[in-house]
Write a protein that holds these residues in place. Structure first.
Motif, short mmCIF file in Angstrom:
data_model
loop_
_atom_site.label_atom_id
_atom_site.label_comp_id
_atom_site.label_asym_id
_atom_site.label_seq_id
_atom_site.Cartn_x
_atom_site.Cartn_y
_atom_site.Cartn_z
N VAL A 169 0.82 -1.22 0.00
CA VAL A 169 0.00 0.00 0.00
C VAL A 169 0.85 1.27 0.00
O VAL A 169 0.32 2.36 -0.23
N HIS A 170 2.14 1.12 0.25
CA HIS A 170 3.00 2.30 0.35
C HIS A 170 4.44 1.85 0.17
O HIS A 170 4.81 0.77 0.63
N THR A 171 5.24 2.65 -0.53
CA THR A 171 6.67 2.39 -0.60
C THR A 171 7.43 3.62 -0.10
O THR A 171 6.91 4.73 -0.12
N ILE A 172 8.64 3.38 0.33
CA ILE A 172 9.53 4.43 0.81
C ILE A 172 10.81 4.32 -0.02
O ILE A 172 11.43 3.25 -0.06
N ASP A 173 11.18 5.40 -0.67
CA ASP A 173 12.42 5.42 -1.44
C ASP A 173 13.00 6.83 -1.32
O ASP A 173 12.77 7.69 -2.17
N GLU A 174 13.68 7.05 -0.22
CA GLU A 174 14.25 8.35 0.12
C GLU A 174 15.74 8.17 0.41
O GLU A 174 16.16 7.06 0.72
N PRO A 175 16.51 9.23 0.35
CA PRO A 175 17.91 9.09 0.77
C PRO A 175 17.97 8.58 2.21
O PRO A 175 17.35 9.16 3.11
N GLY A 176 18.60 7.46 2.40
CA GLY A 176 18.74 6.90 3.74
C GLY A 176 17.55 6.12 4.27
O GLY A 176 17.60 5.61 5.38
N ARG A 177 16.49 5.96 3.49
CA ARG A 177 15.32 5.17 3.93
C ARG A 177 14.71 4.46 2.74
O ARG A 177 14.43 5.09 1.70
N ARG A 178 14.46 3.18 2.91
CA ARG A 178 13.83 2.42 1.84
C ARG A 178 12.99 1.31 2.46
O ARG A 178 13.38 0.69 3.43
N GLY A 179 11.82 1.06 1.86
CA GLY A 179 10.98 -0.01 2.37
C GLY A 179 9.58 0.06 1.81
O GLY A 179 9.32 0.73 0.81
N PHE A 180 8.67 -0.63 2.48
CA PHE A 180 7.28 -0.69 2.03
C PHE A 180 6.39 -1.11 3.18
O PHE A 180 6.84 -1.62 4.20
N ALA A 181 5.10 -0.88 2.98
CA ALA A 181 4.07 -1.37 3.91
C ALA A 181 3.09 -2.20 3.11
O ALA A 181 2.78 -1.85 1.97
N TYR A 182 2.65 -3.29 3.71
CA TYR A 182 1.56 -4.02 3.07
C TYR A 182 0.41 -4.18 4.03
O TYR A 182 0.57 -4.14 5.25
N GLY A 183 -0.78 -4.28 3.42
CA GLY A 183 -2.01 -4.44 4.18
C GLY A 183 -2.62 -5.79 3.93
O GLY A 183 -2.34 -6.45 2.91
N THR A 184 -3.46 -6.20 4.84
CA THR A 184 -4.08 -7.52 4.77
C THR A 184 -5.25 -7.54 3.80
O THR A 184 -6.04 -6.61 3.72
N LEU A 185 -5.35 -8.65 3.08
CA LEU A 185 -6.45 -8.92 2.17
C LEU A 185 -7.33 -10.01 2.76
O LEU A 185 -6.91 -10.73 3.69
N PRO A 186 -8.56 -10.18 2.25
CA PRO A 186 -9.42 -11.26 2.75
C PRO A 186 -8.68 -12.60 2.71
O PRO A 186 -7.98 -12.91 1.75
N GLY A 187 -8.81 -13.34 3.81
CA GLY A 187 -8.14 -14.63 3.95
C GLY A 187 -6.92 -14.57 4.85
O GLY A 187 -6.43 -15.59 5.30
N HIS A 188 -6.42 -13.36 5.11
CA HIS A 188 -5.27 -13.20 6.01
C HIS A 188 -5.73 -13.49 7.43
O HIS A 188 -6.83 -13.10 7.81
N PRO A 189 -4.90 -14.16 8.24
CA PRO A 189 -5.30 -14.45 9.62
C PRO A 189 -5.50 -13.20 10.49
O PRO A 189 -6.22 -13.25 11.47
N GLU A 190 -4.86 -12.10 10.14
CA GLU A 190 -4.96 -10.86 10.89
C GLU A 190 -5.59 -9.79 10.01
O GLU A 190 -5.73 -9.95 8.80
N SER A 191 -5.91 -8.66 10.60
CA SER A 191 -6.40 -7.49 9.89
C SER A 191 -5.53 -6.33 10.30
O SER A 191 -5.40 -6.03 11.49
N GLY A 192 -4.88 -5.68 9.33
CA GLY A 192 -4.03 -4.54 9.65
C GLY A 192 -2.95 -4.33 8.62
O GLY A 192 -3.07 -4.74 7.47
N GLU A 193 -1.88 -3.69 9.06
CA GLU A 193 -0.83 -3.26 8.16
C GLU A 193 0.53 -3.44 8.82
O GLU A 193 0.66 -3.28 10.03
#
Length: 164
Positions: A88-112
């Motif tokens: 749902v989101h990516t990070i691509d900045e000087p000194g910071r890189r990564g991403f966030a993912y969120g749960t879809l139906p069927g995931h055991p948890e709900s969240g990010e």
């Protein structure tokens, strides 16, 4: 290859909240680990993260069409569980890189969950995980104490896996 279409809804309304104040009504995780020093460490760790190698090193089977990018759907498999997510989101900045993912139906948890590699001004490189979640299926509601321990265990595995 993950099945389903990008039109499937995420299982929570607070999309992107791992980038700021975490929402009430969820368990919160904010954990970090110094994984080394220098630009080479930062580049290796962040490249591995974006290619899903961190998740593989943590013991998950990864089904993704390519590197982490906004809209990418991934299915993670662990101990017989099918864990569908969408970036749902990516990070691509000087000194910071990564991403966030969120749960879809069927995931055991709900969240990010957000995974980030930070190259700090003092030269240190840190793996940082931020998440909010609550039970998303009947078995995680019933077994919530076990689900919490599993989440803590996996967070520690992800952090160590970012160190290579």
């Amino acid at each position: 290859m993950p099945s389903g279409s990008p039109s499937r809804s995420l299982t929570y309304p607070e999309v992107g909240a791992t980038a700021g104040a975490l929402p009430a009504g969820y368990r919160h995780i904010r954990e970090s680990l110094c994984i080394g020093r220098g630009e080479d460490t930062f580049l290796a760790a962040s490249d591995a993260l974006m290619r899903w190698d961190v998740h593989r090193r943590a013991g998950l089977r990864v089904e993704a069409p390519g590197p982490a990018a906004v809209g990418t759907e991934v299915v993670l498999r662990w101990c017989g569980f099918r864990i569908p997510c969408r970036v749902v989101h990516t990070i691509d900045e000087p000194g910071r890189r990564g991403f966030a993912y969120g749960t879809l139906p069927g995931h055991p948890e709900s969240g990010e969950e957000r995974f980030c590699v930070e190259h700090r001004p003092d030269g240190s490189v840190h793996a940082v995980i931020t998440a909010f979640s609550r039970p998303g299926r009947w078995f995680t509601r019933i077994g919530d104490p076990v689900a919490r321990r599993v989440q803590q265990h996996m967070t520690a595995r992800y952090l160590r896996a970012m160190a290579g």
